[in-house]
Motif scaffolding. Structure first.
Motif: not given
Length: 133
Positions: A25-28, A33-37, A42-43
């Motif tokens: 989910l975090a990767v998807i 969104t392009g926002q990895w931080e 996802s939480t």
């Protein structure tokens, strides 16, 4: 409370849920969104998964099912949205207010108590068992 489950099986079920559900989910969401931080979305989705999957799947999550364990109510009734709100949201607030100390105490409770119930189990009236539905 027959066949209550101790610390390690519960811990491994959480690890499996994190690997199988949380990381993808975090990767998807990172890709979308392009926002990895920023992992707020996802939480939130993982929170919804933790809340609703056990309601519709006899107390199982994917990780719990793989470990052969599930959440049940002490009174034998079906898990409801109210049960899971108490277990996840209210317990999360308690753990937050105590700055994580409540969470650590819960881990010791699961490991040391004969019934293996944590603070969130007492709040929600639940326990984790290896009994099938």
């Amino acid at each position: 409370m027959s066949n209550s489950v101790g610390f390690w099986k519960r811990f491994l079920a959480e690890v499996l849920d994190s690997i199988i559900i949380g990381i993808p989910l975090a990767v998807i969401f990172g890709l979308i969104t392009g926002q990895w931080e920023d992992d707020n979305i996802s939480t939130f989705v993982v929170f919804l998964y933790t809340m609703f999957v056990p309601i519709f799947w006899y107390g199982y999550t994917v990780g719990k099912r793989m470990m052969g364990i599930r959440i049940v109510r002490v009174d034998g009734k079906k898990i409801s949205i109210g049960t899971m709100l108490l277990r996840c949201l209210v317990a999360g607030i308690v753990y937050g207010i105590t700055l994580g100390i409540g969470f650590i105490v819960s881990a010791f409770m699961v490991g040391l108590r004969k019934d293996h119930r944590a603070i969130h189990d007492f709040i929600a009236g639940t326990y984790v068992t290896s009994n099938k539905p």
